[in-house]
Enzyme design. Structure first.
Site, PDB file in Angstrom:
ATOM      1  N   LEU A   1      -5.592  -1.965   2.748  1.00 20.77           N
ATOM      2  CA  LEU A   1      -6.425  -0.989   2.583  1.00 20.77           C
ATOM      3  C   LEU A   1      -7.126  -0.921   1.364  1.00 20.77           C
ATOM      4  O   LEU A   1      -8.221  -0.361   0.969  1.00 20.77           O
ATOM      5  CB  LEU A   1      -5.697   0.536   2.661  1.00 20.77           C
ATOM      6  CG  LEU A   1      -4.874   0.961   3.843  1.00 20.77           C
ATOM      7  CD1 LEU A   1      -4.319   2.092   3.622  1.00 20.77           C
ATOM      8  CD2 LEU A   1      -6.113   0.958   4.853  1.00 20.77           C
ATOM      9  N   GLY A   2      -6.562  -1.618   0.310  1.00 21.00           N
ATOM     10  CA  GLY A   2      -7.099  -1.706  -1.161  1.00 21.00           C
ATOM     11  C   GLY A   2      -5.918  -2.477  -2.158  1.00 21.00           C
ATOM     12  O   GLY A   2      -4.959  -2.887  -1.520  1.00 21.00           O
TER      13      GLY A   2
ATOM     14  N   GLY B   1      -5.199  -2.503  -6.569  1.00 21.69           N
ATOM     15  CA  GLY B   1      -5.318  -2.008  -7.694  1.00 21.69           C
ATOM     16  C   GLY B   1      -4.757  -2.736  -8.683  1.00 21.69           C
ATOM     17  O   GLY B   1      -4.358  -4.112  -8.622  1.00 21.69           O
ATOM     18  N   GLY B   2      -4.708  -2.295  -9.875  1.00 19.52           N
ATOM     19  CA  GLY B   2      -4.007  -3.247 -11.088  1.00 19.52           C
ATOM     20  C   GLY B   2      -2.787  -3.527 -11.003  1.00 19.52           C
ATOM     21  O   GLY B   2      -2.204  -4.457 -11.588  1.00 19.52           O
ATOM     22  N   PHE B   3      -1.838  -2.909 -10.069  1.00 25.18           N
ATOM     23  CA  PHE B   3      -0.453  -3.104  -9.974  1.00 25.18           C
ATOM     24  C   PHE B   3      -0.180  -3.458  -8.447  1.00 25.18           C
ATOM     25  O   PHE B   3       1.266  -3.491  -8.055  1.00 25.18           O
ATOM     26  CB  PHE B   3       0.337  -1.816 -10.586  1.00 25.18           C
ATOM     27  CG  PHE B   3       0.127  -1.539 -12.156  1.00 25.18           C
ATOM     28  CD1 PHE B   3       0.537  -2.089 -12.812  1.00 25.18           C
ATOM     29  CD2 PHE B   3      -0.973  -0.359 -12.022  1.00 25.18           C
ATOM     30  CE1 PHE B   3       0.148  -1.917 -14.379  1.00 25.18           C
ATOM     31  CE2 PHE B   3      -1.042  -0.093 -13.566  1.00 25.18           C
ATOM     32  CZ  PHE B   3      -0.650  -0.839 -14.706  1.00 25.18           C
ATOM     33  N   GLY B   4      -0.834  -3.668  -7.631  1.00 30.27           N
ATOM     34  CA  GLY B   4      -0.383  -3.991  -6.369  1.00 30.27           C
ATOM     35  C   GLY B   4      -1.369  -3.837  -5.293  1.00 30.27           C
ATOM     36  O   GLY B   4      -2.511  -2.955  -5.437  1.00 30.27           O
TER      37      GLY B   4
ATOM     38  N   THR C   1      -2.401  -1.907  -1.251  1.00 31.95           N
ATOM     39  CA  THR C   1      -1.983  -0.792  -0.362  1.00 31.95           C
ATOM     40  C   THR C   1      -2.218  -1.330   0.999  1.00 31.95           C
ATOM     41  O   THR C   1      -3.421  -1.743   1.255  1.00 31.95           O
ATOM     42  CB  THR C   1      -2.684   0.364  -0.669  1.00 31.95           C
ATOM     43  OG1 THR C   1      -2.669   0.924  -2.243  1.00 31.95           O
ATOM     44  CG2 THR C   1      -2.481   1.475   0.032  1.00 31.95           C
TER      45      THR C   1
ATOM     46  N   LYS D   1       2.570   1.338  -0.526  1.00 29.14           N
ATOM     47  CA  LYS D   1       2.055   0.666  -1.740  1.00 29.14           C
ATOM     48  C   LYS D   1       2.884  -0.401  -2.426  1.00 29.14           C
ATOM     49  O   LYS D   1       4.076  -0.220  -2.517  1.00 29.14           O
ATOM     50  CB  LYS D   1       1.767   1.824  -2.661  1.00 29.14           C
ATOM     51  CG  LYS D   1       0.761   3.060  -1.950  1.00 29.14           C
ATOM     52  CD  LYS D   1       0.767   4.349  -3.085  1.00 29.14           C
ATOM     53  CE  LYS D   1      -0.275   3.710  -4.274  1.00 29.14           C
ATOM     54  NZ  LYS D   1      -1.700   3.385  -4.109  1.00 29.14           N
TER      55      LYS D   1
ATOM     56  N   ASP E   1      -4.239  10.840 -12.564  1.00 24.61           N
ATOM     57  CA  ASP E   1      -5.453  10.072 -12.365  1.00 24.61           C
ATOM     58  C   ASP E   1      -6.458  10.431 -11.373  1.00 24.61           C
ATOM     59  O   ASP E   1      -6.683   9.919 -10.163  1.00 24.61           O
ATOM     60  CB  ASP E   1      -4.897   8.558 -11.803  1.00 24.61           C
ATOM     61  CG  ASP E   1      -5.833   7.527 -11.721  1.00 24.61           C
ATOM     62  OD1 ASP E   1      -6.640   7.593 -12.430  1.00 24.61           O
ATOM     63  OD2 ASP E   1      -5.355   6.418 -10.778  1.00 24.61           O
TER      64      ASP E   1
END
Length: 661
Positions: free
Chosen positions: A32-33, A35-38, A40, A56, A161
């Site tokens: 799905l996406g 980010g900075g830490f992993g 999804t 996630k 966030d």
């Protein structure tokens, strides 16, 4: 601002999870996406009938035992807090899942999947058409999401966030849902600081938050409070109103917001946003309830704030507003006064008959309940030609409807459907109050009385909701029923037994989007309550050392029961049912892929199980009297494979190793 948290190098990590099953349960569908830490992922939960969920991923780059243990401890602590959150506008956190994969340790946070569109995507779509969010739309967003913040803050949780990316307009009910809590990312940030900034002291709050959305003190110190979320929410509102990112509407030297040159708002909303965006934390609203009070001092009487109902969301250019989606609460041209006047006319003059035949039938869809539209105006006294018997008959029907608390508008549409299916040549026919239509009026009234007595079989709660069931209702049922490890298919089997008992002519017909579909859903609602009250389901547990379990009972007419048993792949399952042939049996696998039996009169089944998980055994009675049953389940484990004997070489003096001699 550079927060100096190193970003893991994902090019060296596992990227091919598509199609893999994690922990023998979660099948990865797609990414799905990232980010900075992993990453999804969207996955199917095999133990919950292939229900969608989100995984996630958080993968520590440092793979030392100490780092991995520390990561799991911190994640478990954060996940424990998130697991306590129970709110309809927050995806439920299911579990923390540690996985060893291809020589590396991974941590996955499993949570509910929200079907919908992020507000950032909504904004992009509108900008492509030269549109932006209207003040009405953002006020609605505020009134629908502030109670969510009020709830999480009362639980001691700060989101950290908030942004358009982390708000989703849910498709099922058009409510905003708050996703992607920063707490878990906060743990990852803390770990990054500890393990990648060697020799540096880590502040008590590691820096986390989207630049421009998070308040200055959060970006500088990492410390967060409830007003930190309120600040980020105000920035989110400005972005939706102006179509510009925060950096474009703030003076980077003075940190003063310059939104007034982009959009014109009412003084009240402008003042509220200004205070939410105050540079000094002490000048801001300190709680979400304070913001709600400031937005509307009459909030107590506001239906939006009293209950979480879907509303038409207006997204527009500065002048006229354009709705994105029509919802069940859209009333059209029929105001409350109009409906009341017509209802009064219906019951005080010609009764249901005039209403039923001076209105064109409009089916009730799964997303909207349409009020009938009168095509003619009733005469001043249309009952003048009615006989005393007819007047008495109509009065009896009115009294029964009132006694059962059934919505009259829905009931009229329902009777029309049943009557017209019996008399297709009369579909749409307008009946008058004249003597020549007396026999048809009598037939309609007779049909109406038969239908109302069938509705009496529903509980009062389900009757009261007739005309309001939607696809969103059924989605909520699925979530509730899955908590018992029961599928919606099993629930619907129980509903079918009750519904087809009184409407057998509907078998094989597509009735869900018609008024009769509301009745079926009423029975489904009752059966759901039976299951949740533990009267319509039972868990079969095989005792250690005992391979057979037998259950006995009695099924009343139009009643069923669901049995579930947690079984293992490759076991041999044997099922035996001793009951009248009017008791039907269905057997479903955990994923729902395999239907061993469905509404079957077979009484025996022997099958090697294709998967592990909770199997469902559904018994329903189609009999007209109570029927006894005896159901047995036998499970045999597969035989252990025969050991392969390896011949022992003959040892001779010439070949015997020195260590053996």
């Amino acid at each position: 601002m550079d927060n100096k948290i190193p970003v893991p190098n994902y090019s060296s990590m596992n990227t091919n999870l598509l199609g893999k099953t994690l922990s023998d349960r979660y099948v990865i569908i797609r990414q799905l996406g990232q980010g900075g830490f992993g990453r999804t992922y969207l996955a199917e939960d095999m133990n919950r009938f292939r229900e969608y969920c989100v995984l996630k991923e958080f993968s520590p780059v440092v793979q030392t035992p100490d780092a991995i243990q520390k990561a799991q401890e911190l994640f478990e602590r954060e996940a424990t807090v998130l697991y306590k959150l129970e709110h309809p506008q927050i995806p439920r956190f299911r579990e923390l899942l540690p996985i060893h994969l291809e020589g590396k340790e991974y941590l996955f946070l499993v949570q509910d999947y929200v079907q919908g569109t992020t507000y950032s995507s909504l904004l992009n779509t509108q900008q492509q058409q030269g549109l932006k969010f209207s003040e009405t739309a953002v006020r609605q967003l505020l009134e629908q999401i502030l109670p969510v913040l009020q709830y999480i803050h009362s639980m001691g949780v700060i989101h950290r966030d908030i942004s358009p990316d982390n708000l989703i307009l849910r498709s099922s009910d058009q409510l905003p849902v708050l996703i992607d809590f920063g707490g878990v990312k906060q743990v990852a940030a803390n770990l990054a600081s500890q393990y990648y900034q060697s020799g540096q002291n880590t502040p008590s709050g590691t820096l986390l938050g989207k630049v421009g959305f998070a308040p200055p003190e959060q970006m500088q110190t990492g410390l967060v409070y409830p007003h930190s979320d309120l600040y980020a929410l105000a920035v989110t509102v400005l972005v939706l109103l102006t179509g510009k990112m925060p950096q474009e509407i703030i003076d980077t030297q003075t940190l003063q917001w310059q939104w007034r040159r982009e959009v014109r708002l009412s003084p009240l909303l402008g003042q509220v946003l200004d205070r939410m965006l105050s540079y000094k934390p002490g000048d801001r609203y300190q709680t979400a309830s304070q913001v709600l009070d400031a937005l509307n001092y009459q909030r107590v009487s506001s239906p939006t704030s009293q209950s979480l109902t879907s509303q038409t969301m207006a997204i527009s250019p500065p002048q006229p507003s354009t709705p994105i989606t029509s919802t069940p609460e859209t009333t059209g041209v029929w105001t409350t006064t109009n409906i009341m006047m017509v209802t009064m006319a219906m019951f005080t003059s010609a009764g249901l008959l005039w209403w039923g035949f001076n209105n064109r039938y409009q089916p009730i869809s799964t997303s909207n309940v349409t009020s009938p539209t009168p095509t003619t105006t009733p005469s001043v006294n249309p009952t003048a030609n009615y006989s005393p018997e007819e007047k008495q008959r109509k009065q009896k029907l009115r009294d029964r409807l009132e006694e059962l608390n059934i919505n009259s508008r829905f009931f009229t549409n329902l009777v029309n459907q049943v009557f017209w299916e019996k008399n297709p040549s009369l579909t749409g026919r307008t009946l008058s109050s004249e003597p020549e239509d007396e026999s048809l009026r009598e037939e309609w009234d007779k049909t109406a009385m038969e239908v109302v007595e069938k509705l009496a079989m529903l509980t009062e709660n389900s009757r009261r909701q007739l005309g309001t069931y939607t696809s969103s209702t059924r989605q909520k049922w699925q979530m509730v029923i899955n908590s018992r490890n029961i599928s919606s298919k099993a629930l619907y089997d129980l509903a079918d037994a009750a519904f087809f008992h009184i409407f057998p002519e509907q078998k094989g017909k597509n009735f869900l989007t018609k008024p009769l579909g509301q009745v079926w859903q009423g029975f489904a609602n009752d059966r759901l309550n039976d299951i949740m009250e533990n009267t319509a389901w039972e868990k079969i547990v095989l005792d250690p050392g005992n391979t057979t379990k037998m259950v006995r009972g009695t099924l009343d007419p139009r009643v069923g029961k669901v049995f579930i048993a947690k079984l293992v792949k490759d076991q041999n399952m044997q099922v035996q049912l001793d009951a009248n042939t009017e008791v039907l049996l269905s057997i479903y696998s955990p994923s729902g892929k395999t239907k061993f039996l469905e509404d079957s009169k077979l009484r025996q089944l022997s099958q090697i199980l294709p998967e592990s998980g909770f199997y469902e055994f559904v018994l329903v009675s189609t009999a007209s009297k109570p029927e006894d049953y005896e159901f047995s389940l036998t499970i045999e484990n597969p035989p252990a494979p025969e050991p392969i004997e390896t011949p022992t070489p003959e040892i001779t003096p010439e070949t015997t190793p020195e260590s053996v001699q």
